[in-house]
Design a protein around this motif. Structure first.
Motif: not given
Length: 261
Positions: A49-51, A103-114, A136-144
């Motif tokens: 997914i990341l790549i 754009v993508v890696l913050p989603d991974l970092f937040v997932t690893l923490v939460t 929250v990732f969906v809203k962030k993606r829409y904005i970006i």
């Protein structure tokens, strides 16, 4: 053949083609997994997914950079060699990757923490929403994506219309320039569908519940595969230099095959 290593336009084009090949290959793998294995482990799915997301985000940015390079070559020809150097082009490609990763890696970092530890040992259907489930990732993606859509559309519209007007002023026959702009515009419109893709996917899922897999496959072909199939035509086959070397290579391969036979 050195021209493909020394010309910024071809360097960006080759990067675009390789990037799209990786993206299409990985998305096809995801579709095969969804039809056969159904569920895979988090670690394998996360890597794929990341790549896939990196290469997907890269494509519109690469197209915008190619439009700017073309604008400089046509509208500012005397400054082109100074602005568009090989080192600057490679740096630009690096910035494209850094932007996509940011754009993508913050989603991974937040997932690893939460997420709890059991989540990372589970098996599930491999898609972005399953790997990064936070709403929250969906809203962030829409904005970006909205910001990227505006910036890239403005960049491409401005550069292509300036190129068209410059070509008309420089030559009485502007038909080729107009056809090129139309092809570029069609390709860019298909690429921009990526930024409204989540909205389109939601519509597809709501109205085609009976044949959801078939509908999503058709959506994938239109949004992801079709624009990447046009790139070799717009930037490759229609280019005189590229076409010349392609014919030479194909003729050499044909003659070599005949001699072996």
């Amino acid at each position: 053949m050195l021209i493909f290593y020394l010309n910024p336009r071809y360097i960006l084009f080759i990067h675009l083609v390789v990037n799209d090949m990786i993206q299409v290959m990985l998305t096809v793998i995801l579709f095969v997994i969804s039809y056969t294995l159904y569920k895979i482990s988090f670690s394998i799915c996360c890597i794929i997914i990341l790549i896939t997301l990196f290469t997907t985000e890269n494509t519109p940015l690469n197209v915008a950079c190619m439009a700017i390079e073309c604008y400089i070559a046509v509208c500012l020809p005397l400054r082109h060699s100074g602005i568009c150097t090989i080192n600057k082009t490679l740096t630009l490609i690096g910035l494209i990757w850094v932007t996509s990763m940011s754009v993508v890696l913050p989603d991974l970092f937040v997932t690893l923490v939460t997420q709890p530890l059991d989540f990372f040992h589970s098996h599930f259907s491999c898609n972005r929403h399953a790997v990064f489930p936070n709403p929250v990732f969906v809203k962030k993606r829409y904005i970006i994506h909205s910001v990227f859509l505006v910036i890239i559309w403005f960049t491409i519209f401005y550069t292509y219309f300036r190129i068209l007007f410059t070509a008309r002023a420089a030559s009485k026959d502007s038909k080729k320039a107009r056809n090129t702009i139309i092809l570029h515009g069609l390709q860019v419109m298909l690429y921009m569908a990526k930024y409204v893709g989540p909205h389109l996917r939601d519509v597809v899922q709501q109205h085609f519940l009976v044949n959801i897999l078939d509908s999503m496959f058709a959506f994938y072909i239109i949004v992801h595969v079709l624009p990447r199939s046009i790139s070799p035509i717009v930037y490759g086959i229609r280019d005189e230099v590229f076409r010349k070397y392609l014919k030479k290579y194909m003729l050499c391969k044909c003659s070599f095959t005949k001699n072996n036979c």
